[in-house]
Design a protein around this motif. Structure first.
Motif, PDB file in Angstrom:
ATOM      1  N   LYS A  86       5.156  11.911   5.635  1.00  0.00           N
ATOM      2  CA  LYS A  86       4.511  10.633   5.353  1.00  0.00           C
ATOM      3  C   LYS A  86       5.577   9.587   5.078  1.00  0.00           C
ATOM      4  O   LYS A  86       6.620   9.885   4.491  1.00  0.00           O
ATOM      5  CB  LYS A  86       3.590  10.744   4.131  1.00  0.00           C
ATOM      6  CG  LYS A  86       2.367  11.585   4.394  1.00  0.00           C
ATOM      7  CD  LYS A  86       1.455  11.583   3.185  1.00  0.00           C
ATOM      8  CE  LYS A  86       0.187  12.368   3.513  1.00  0.00           C
ATOM      9  NZ  LYS A  86      -0.768  12.302   2.406  1.00  0.00           N
ATOM     10  N   ILE A  88       5.981   5.242   3.932  1.00  0.00           N
ATOM     11  CA  ILE A  88       5.264   4.195   3.212  1.00  0.00           C
ATOM     12  C   ILE A  88       4.943   3.082   4.198  1.00  0.00           C
ATOM     13  O   ILE A  88       5.819   2.571   4.892  1.00  0.00           O
ATOM     14  CB  ILE A  88       6.108   3.638   2.056  1.00  0.00           C
ATOM     15  CG1 ILE A  88       6.454   4.767   1.072  1.00  0.00           C
ATOM     16  CG2 ILE A  88       5.368   2.511   1.349  1.00  0.00           C
ATOM     17  CD1 ILE A  88       7.490   4.382   0.043  1.00  0.00           C
ATOM     18  N   LYS A  92       0.331  -2.000   3.735  1.00  0.00           N
ATOM     19  CA  LYS A  92      -0.811  -1.420   3.017  1.00  0.00           C
ATOM     20  C   LYS A  92      -0.440  -0.972   1.609  1.00  0.00           C
ATOM     21  O   LYS A  92      -1.308  -0.690   0.801  1.00  0.00           O
ATOM     22  CB  LYS A  92      -1.346  -0.201   3.777  1.00  0.00           C
ATOM     23  CG  LYS A  92      -1.938  -0.521   5.124  1.00  0.00           C
ATOM     24  CD  LYS A  92      -2.372   0.760   5.814  1.00  0.00           C
ATOM     25  CE  LYS A  92      -2.912   0.485   7.197  1.00  0.00           C
ATOM     26  NZ  LYS A  92      -3.202   1.741   7.921  1.00  0.00           N
ATOM     27  N   GLN A  93       0.846  -0.840   1.363  1.00  0.00           N
ATOM     28  CA  GLN A  93       1.377  -0.352   0.087  1.00  0.00           C
ATOM     29  C   GLN A  93       0.831   1.025  -0.242  1.00  0.00           C
ATOM     30  O   GLN A  93       0.379   1.295  -1.354  1.00  0.00           O
ATOM     31  CB  GLN A  93       1.104  -1.349  -1.040  1.00  0.00           C
ATOM     32  CG  GLN A  93       1.788  -2.671  -0.810  1.00  0.00           C
ATOM     33  CD  GLN A  93       1.598  -3.645  -1.950  1.00  0.00           C
ATOM     34  OE1 GLN A  93       0.885  -3.393  -2.918  1.00  0.00           O
ATOM     35  NE2 GLN A  93       2.261  -4.777  -1.855  1.00  0.00           N
ATOM     36  N   GLU A  94       0.911   1.918   0.764  1.00  0.00           N
ATOM     37  CA  GLU A  94       0.477   3.302   0.561  1.00  0.00           C
ATOM     38  C   GLU A  94       1.197   4.222   1.541  1.00  0.00           C
ATOM     39  O   GLU A  94       1.727   3.779   2.556  1.00  0.00           O
ATOM     40  CB  GLU A  94      -1.036   3.436   0.733  1.00  0.00           C
ATOM     41  CG  GLU A  94      -1.531   3.097   2.117  1.00  0.00           C
ATOM     42  CD  GLU A  94      -3.052   3.135   2.243  1.00  0.00           C
ATOM     43  OE1 GLU A  94      -3.542   3.642   3.254  1.00  0.00           O
ATOM     44  OE2 GLU A  94      -3.741   2.661   1.314  1.00  0.00           O
ATOM     45  N   GLU A  95       1.185   5.500   1.187  1.00  0.00           N
ATOM     46  CA  GLU A  95       1.747   6.507   2.077  1.00  0.00           C
ATOM     47  C   GLU A  95       0.777   6.752   3.230  1.00  0.00           C
ATOM     48  O   GLU A  95      -0.427   6.802   3.034  1.00  0.00           O
ATOM     49  CB  GLU A  95       1.888   7.847   1.344  1.00  0.00           C
ATOM     50  CG  GLU A  95       3.118   8.029   0.547  1.00  0.00           C
ATOM     51  CD  GLU A  95       3.220   9.457   0.033  1.00  0.00           C
ATOM     52  OE1 GLU A  95       4.339   9.962  -0.010  1.00  0.00           O
ATOM     53  OE2 GLU A  95       2.188  10.060  -0.329  1.00  0.00           O
ATOM     54  N   VAL A  96       1.353   6.914   4.411  1.00  0.00           N
ATOM     55  CA  VAL A  96       0.549   7.241   5.583  1.00  0.00           C
ATOM     56  C   VAL A  96       1.316   8.266   6.413  1.00  0.00           C
ATOM     57  O   VAL A  96       2.545   8.347   6.326  1.00  0.00           O
ATOM     58  CB  VAL A  96       0.215   5.998   6.443  1.00  0.00           C
ATOM     59  CG1 VAL A  96      -0.617   4.991   5.675  1.00  0.00           C
ATOM     60  CG2 VAL A  96       1.465   5.354   6.975  1.00  0.00           C
TER      61      VAL A  96
END
Length: 175
Positions: A86, A88, A92-96
């Motif tokens: 994953k 960052i 989106k300021q999230e892990e993907v």
């Protein structure tokens, strides 16, 4: 060079830099492309990226810029976990999943691929995602056999994949 810290500009290593002697940009190769088609796919993707960014610039458009420390975090994650890890998504300021970001990347450059006549080469990135990177495949051979010689034999085999096709081309085609 003026301060005698280095004797020539080739001693400075970046992920990307203007070549110190040629009028070109120089990129470090990602992961471990063992097959000719993988190397060509990465070169085509890099070329498409440069053209896309150049077009945005000439149209007075921008692209998000992030702090180097954030980019280095994703670089470390990519090196550590590969394409199955994953990253960052800073927007989106999230892990993907990294694979999701690769698909976004491919969509980002899609509009310049036909102009560059490199759609087929860039599409091979999806083949890499199916079969795994060179590093993924080497680790799988080691997991399966526990034998470093088997890994070396595999590397030799993989290095030869597609070489005959490239040798048979009438002229070399710049990607």
């Amino acid at each position: 060079m003026k301060t005698n810290s280095i004797d020539n500009a080739k001693k400075i290593w970046w992920d990307m830099r203007p070549h110190p002697f040629f009028n070109t940009l120089e990129f470090r190769v990602c992961d471990l492309p063992m097959r000719v088609d993988e190397t060509i796919a990465l070169a085509a993707l890099i070329q498409a990226t440069v053209v896309k960014l150049y077009k945005l610039h000439t149209q007075n458009q921008g692209f998000r810029l992030y702090r180097k420390s954030l980019l280095m975090e994703n670089k470390w994650r990519a090196a550590r976990y590969g394409i199955n890890g994953k990253l960052i998504d800073f927007g989106k300021q999230e892990e993907v999943p990294e694979r999701d970001l690769i698909e976004e990347y491919l969509a980002f450059v899609d509009d310049v691929l036909d102009e560059l006549d490199c759609r087929e080469e860039v599409e091979y990135i999806r083949e890499i995602m199916k079969m795994g990177t060179g590093a993924d495949r080497q680790l799988e051979v080691y997991r399966r056999t526990g034998d470093m010689k088997a890994v070396m034999d595999y590397i030799i085999e993989e290095t030869e994949v597609g070489v005959d096709e490239v040798d048979s081309l009438p002229t070399a085609r710049a990607v």
